[in-house]
Write a protein that holds these residues in place. Structure first.
Motif, PDB file in Angstrom:
ATOM      1  N   LEU A   1      34.358  24.848  13.947  1.00  0.00           N
ATOM      2  CA  LEU A   1      33.194  24.460  14.749  1.00  0.00           C
ATOM      3  C   LEU A   1      33.711  24.183  16.158  1.00  0.00           C
ATOM      4  CD1 LEU A   1      31.142  22.306  16.109  1.00  0.00           C
ATOM      5  CD2 LEU A   1      30.080  23.863  14.487  1.00  0.00           C
ATOM      6  N   TYR A   2      33.315  25.031  17.098  1.00  0.00           N
ATOM      7  CA  TYR A   2      33.717  24.876  18.500  1.00  0.00           C
ATOM      8  C   TYR A   2      32.559  24.233  19.257  1.00  0.00           C
ATOM      9  CZ  TYR A   2      34.772  26.143  23.345  1.00  0.00           C
ATOM     10  OH  TYR A   2      35.003  26.110  24.700  1.00  0.00           O
ATOM     11  N   SER A   3      32.857  23.192  20.029  1.00  0.00           N
ATOM     12  CA  SER A   3      31.787  22.537  20.788  1.00  0.00           C
ATOM     13  C   SER A   3      32.292  22.091  22.149  1.00  0.00           C
ATOM     14  CB  SER A   3      31.222  21.334  20.021  1.00  0.00           C
ATOM     15  OG  SER A   3      32.147  20.271  19.973  1.00  0.00           O
ATOM     16  N   THR A   4      31.352  22.000  23.092  1.00  0.00           N
ATOM     17  CA  THR A   4      31.616  21.421  24.407  1.00  0.00           C
ATOM     18  C   THR A   4      30.413  20.568  24.781  1.00  0.00           C
ATOM     19  OG1 THR A   4      30.541  23.130  25.741  1.00  0.00           O
ATOM     20  CG2 THR A   4      32.838  23.531  25.120  1.00  0.00           C
ATOM     21  N   CYS A   5      30.585  19.741  25.793  1.00  0.00           N
ATOM     22  CA  CYS A   5      29.434  19.010  26.350  1.00  0.00           C
ATOM     23  C   CYS A   5      29.118  19.579  27.736  1.00  0.00           C
ATOM     24  CB  CYS A   5      29.689  17.508  26.390  1.00  0.00           C
ATOM     25  SG  CYS A   5      31.152  16.999  27.315  1.00  0.00           S
ATOM     26  N   THR A   6      29.080  20.909  27.799  1.00  0.00           N
ATOM     27  CA  THR A   6      28.802  21.573  29.066  1.00  0.00           C
ATOM     28  C   THR A   6      27.854  22.746  28.821  1.00  0.00           C
ATOM     29  OG1 THR A   6      29.890  22.247  31.119  1.00  0.00           O
ATOM     30  CG2 THR A   6      30.665  23.300  29.091  1.00  0.00           C
ATOM     31  N   PHE A   7      27.276  23.282  29.889  1.00  0.00           N
ATOM     32  CA  PHE A   7      26.305  24.369  29.774  1.00  0.00           C
ATOM     33  C   PHE A   7      26.891  25.735  30.132  1.00  0.00           C
ATOM     34  CE2 PHE A   7      23.644  20.646  31.257  1.00  0.00           C
ATOM     35  CZ  PHE A   7      23.082  20.380  30.014  1.00  0.00           C
ATOM     36  N   ASP A   8      27.984  25.766  30.852  1.00  0.00           N
ATOM     37  CA  ASP A   8      28.473  26.997  31.471  1.00  0.00           C
ATOM     38  C   ASP A   8      28.858  28.066  30.447  1.00  0.00           C
ATOM     39  OD1 ASP A   8      30.410  28.868  32.888  1.00  0.00           O
ATOM     40  OD2 ASP A   8      29.743  27.580  34.536  1.00  0.00           O
ATOM     41  N   PRO A   9      28.341  29.283  30.568  1.00  0.00           N
ATOM     42  CA  PRO A   9      28.684  30.359  29.627  1.00  0.00           C
ATOM     43  C   PRO A   9      30.166  30.688  29.588  1.00  0.00           C
ATOM     44  CG  PRO A   9      26.729  30.948  30.894  1.00  0.00           C
ATOM     45  CD  PRO A   9      27.281  29.704  31.519  1.00  0.00           C
ATOM     46  N   LEU A  10      30.877  30.489  30.697  1.00  0.00           N
ATOM     47  CA  LEU A  10      32.307  30.767  30.713  1.00  0.00           C
ATOM     48  C   LEU A  10      33.042  29.890  29.700  1.00  0.00           C
ATOM     49  CD1 LEU A  10      34.635  32.318  32.084  1.00  0.00           C
ATOM     50  CD2 LEU A  10      34.781  30.446  33.745  1.00  0.00           C
ATOM     51  N   GLU A  11      32.583  28.650  29.546  1.00  0.00           N
ATOM     52  CA  GLU A  11      33.217  27.718  28.615  1.00  0.00           C
ATOM     53  C   GLU A  11      32.630  27.813  27.212  1.00  0.00           C
ATOM     54  OE1 GLU A  11      34.190  23.719  30.359  1.00  0.00           O
ATOM     55  OE2 GLU A  11      32.681  24.351  31.827  1.00  0.00           O
ATOM     56  N   ASN A  12      31.523  28.507  27.073  1.00  0.00           N
ATOM     57  CA  ASN A  12      30.806  28.541  25.804  1.00  0.00           C
ATOM     58  C   ASN A  12      30.832  29.936  25.189  1.00  0.00           C
ATOM     59  OD1 ASN A  12      30.288  25.793  26.052  1.00  0.00           O
ATOM     60  ND2 ASN A  12      28.405  26.132  27.201  1.00  0.00           N
ATOM     61  N   GLU A  13      29.819  30.767  25.461  1.00  0.00           N
ATOM     62  CA  GLU A  13      29.795  32.105  24.869  1.00  0.00           C
ATOM     63  C   GLU A  13      31.058  32.906  25.183  1.00  0.00           C
ATOM     64  OE1 GLU A  13      25.356  31.157  25.332  1.00  0.00           O
ATOM     65  OE2 GLU A  13      27.178  30.813  26.504  1.00  0.00           O
ATOM     66  N   LYS A  14      31.555  32.792  26.413  1.00  0.00           N
ATOM     67  CA  LYS A  14      32.730  33.590  26.795  1.00  0.00           C
ATOM     68  C   LYS A  14      33.990  33.127  26.049  1.00  0.00           C
ATOM     69  CE  LYS A  14      32.951  36.363  29.670  1.00  0.00           C
ATOM     70  NZ  LYS A  14      32.862  37.849  29.538  1.00  0.00           N
ATOM     71  N   THR A  15      34.079  31.842  25.733  1.00  0.00           N
ATOM     72  CA  THR A  15      35.225  31.359  24.957  1.00  0.00           C
ATOM     73  C   THR A  15      35.153  31.880  23.527  1.00  0.00           C
ATOM     74  OG1 THR A  15      35.429  29.371  26.317  1.00  0.00           O
ATOM     75  CG2 THR A  15      36.438  29.301  24.135  1.00  0.00           C
ATOM     76  N   VAL A  16      33.955  31.868  22.953  1.00  0.00           N
ATOM     77  CA  VAL A  16      33.783  32.419  21.603  1.00  0.00           C
ATOM     78  C   VAL A  16      34.068  33.921  21.605  1.00  0.00           C
ATOM     79  CG1 VAL A  16      32.145  32.758  19.705  1.00  0.00           C
ATOM     80  CG2 VAL A  16      32.114  30.608  21.008  1.00  0.00           C
ATOM     81  N   GLU A  17      33.614  34.603  22.638  1.00  0.00           N
ATOM     82  CA  GLU A  17      33.885  36.034  22.765  1.00  0.00           C
ATOM     83  C   GLU A  17      35.394  36.290  22.819  1.00  0.00           C
ATOM     84  OE1 GLU A  17      32.474  39.677  25.684  1.00  0.00           O
ATOM     85  OE2 GLU A  17      32.981  37.751  26.583  1.00  0.00           O
TER      86      GLU A  17
END
Length: 463
Positions: free
Chosen positions: A228-244
């Protein structure tokens, strides 16, 4: 509140016509949350004794809102009994959405101060092992206290770079939680200092850390296991792009569905190269959509369930202590636990009860390995605070159970000697487990109708 222009432009793109609604949330008060420790008490039983008005967090089964402007749950004996943890409601989500089962091997990679690790430990119900790691040694100390307060004994607290753990735990864990260090955009409303920190270290800085951590964690996960990967941020670079990045680097991974909630927002496929609809299974929490701060979550699974991990057969376990000190032997007989003596580890005076099936961990920087049972001193054994918090009232023969209304409860938590003649006139001398309304607080030693206080000094109630 003045927001950076670069951040505003990004949020306008993310939210489109909802942007004005998002801005309005900065004028609203923050939300305060309390999460019940189901390792010690059921939600139903807690609500029977809770002294305040609580409102359920609708997507967290054991989560509640409270009025932080009027009450201080951290100044109540039930807090010192480890019956709950104070946590921002959205931050409860990651640990609630990773399906941990008793007996599993679980890693919390960036665990301090323990909000998520305590819930993972509660889900294990004393079986399996929780490895809670944080690179900051000082923050890991707070993590250790919170885990011990929660009564989590089958754990190890480590302070290492995640990359160092890979050599010790190759394909070892069933579940891994990564609450990654991030730019903190979701916390701007809660903590205005986060804005300045974002200007100093934004998404580009943190995305490099996140990519490193998530691929290191992937190497420690069994086939068939979940991250389970989580952040407390909105930025796609830190979110979808990290999962990608994880899926490109480790193609055996796939994105999984999570238990939903009406306020959750889907991940956004347009921010990844292949625009895969699978990214809609990830979740963004926006503060104008839900009563909480901002978060992002992605649940991913590693390959096939039927392939054994490299560390399925751990190192040969120690034989344990051949002969226990008599004082320790006598104390252990009083516990109603089924103690596996091969898991006892005595280091100088200290006695630990180790989790099962651990690999060799020589060279790892520990704050705690296993449950500290206590110390063997000259002609006596002194049980630990950590042991007291792991016990249930019925698991120890000598109990001093005080009602929460008794002023001696606070005196005990302050470290004072107690006059207990009214409830101990016929009781034998020795160690007693002090409880409040049936829930352990710590140990004391009875002699002449007074209780010598053994509550841990660093945990004491401060006026």
């Amino acid at each position: 509140m003045k927001l950076p222009e670069k951040f505003e432009n990004k949020m306008k793109e993310l939210l489109q016509d909802e942007y004005d609604n998002y801005l309005q949330c900065y004028d609203e008060p923050r939300y305060y949350g309390l999460r019940v420790n189901t390792n010690k008490i059921s939600v139903e039983d807690f609500l029977k004794i809770a002294p305040w008005s609580l409102t359920p967090v609708p997507w967290i089964p054991n989560g509640f809102y409270y009025d932080g402007d009027k009450i201080q749950p951290s100044k109540h004996p039930y807090y010192f009994a480890g019956l709950y943890y104070l946590q921002e409601p959205s931050a409860m989500t990651p640990a609630s959405r990773i399906p941990v089962e008793p007996g599993e091997r679980v890693l919390d990679v960036c665990a301090a101060p323990g909000g998520k690790a305590t819930e993972l430990g509660a889900k294990l119900k004393g079986e399996g092992v929780l490895i809670a790691n944080d690179i900051s040694n000082s923050r890991a100390r707070g993590l250790l206290k919170n885990l011990e307060l929660f009564g989590i004994g089958n754990m190890m607290v480590i302070s290492e770079e995640p990359g160092k753990l890979v050599e010790y735990f190759p394909e070892y864990f069933d579940k891994i939680l990564i609450d990654a260090p991030c730019s903190g955009e979701g916390m701007f409303r809660k903590d205005k200092k986060m804005v300045k920190a974002w200007e100093e270290h934004g998404p580009e800085f943190f995305s490099k850390l996140q990519r490193s951590i998530i691929t290191q964690a992937a190497a420690m996960l069994k086939p068939g296991g979940m991250i389970l990967y989580s952040t407390c941020t909105f930025d796609p670079l830190e979110n979808e792009k990290t999962v990608e990045y994880l899926l490109e680097t480790c193609p055996e991974f796939k994105i999984c569905e999570m238990e939903g909630y009406e306020g959750f927002c889907e991940g956004i496929p347009k921010y990844v190269e292949n625009h895969s609809e699978e990214y809609r299974k990830t979740v963004r929490i926006f503060p104008h959509k839900m009563q909480g701060e901002g978060h992002y979550l992605a649940l991913v699974k590693k390959g096939d369930d039927n392939v054994e991990g490299k560390n399925e057969k751990p190192a040969k376990p120690k034989e344990g202590v051949k002969k226990l000190p008599e004082e320790l032997e006598q104390f252990l007989k009083e516990l109603s636990w089924d103690i596996d003596k091969s898991r006892l580890d005595i280091r100088e005076e200290r006695v630990y009860y180790m989790p099962e099936n651990l690999p060799m961990l020589k060279g790892v920087r520990f704050l705690r390995s296993g449950l500290l049972l206590g110390e063997v001193k000259k002609n006596r054994f002194e049980p630990s605070q950590a042991l007291a918090m792991c016990l249930k009232k019925e698991e120890y023969p000598r109990i001093l159970d005080l009602p929460v209304s008794d002023d001696r409860v606070i005196k005990y938590l302050k470290g004072e000697t107690l006059d207990v003649e009214d409830i101990t006139s016929r009781k034998e001398k020795g160690w007693y487990l002090v409880c409040v309304d049936g829930y352990p607080l710590g140990f004391g030693k009875l002699a002449n109708q007074t209780l010598k206080n053994k509550y841990l000094p660093g945990w004491r109630w401060m006026s």
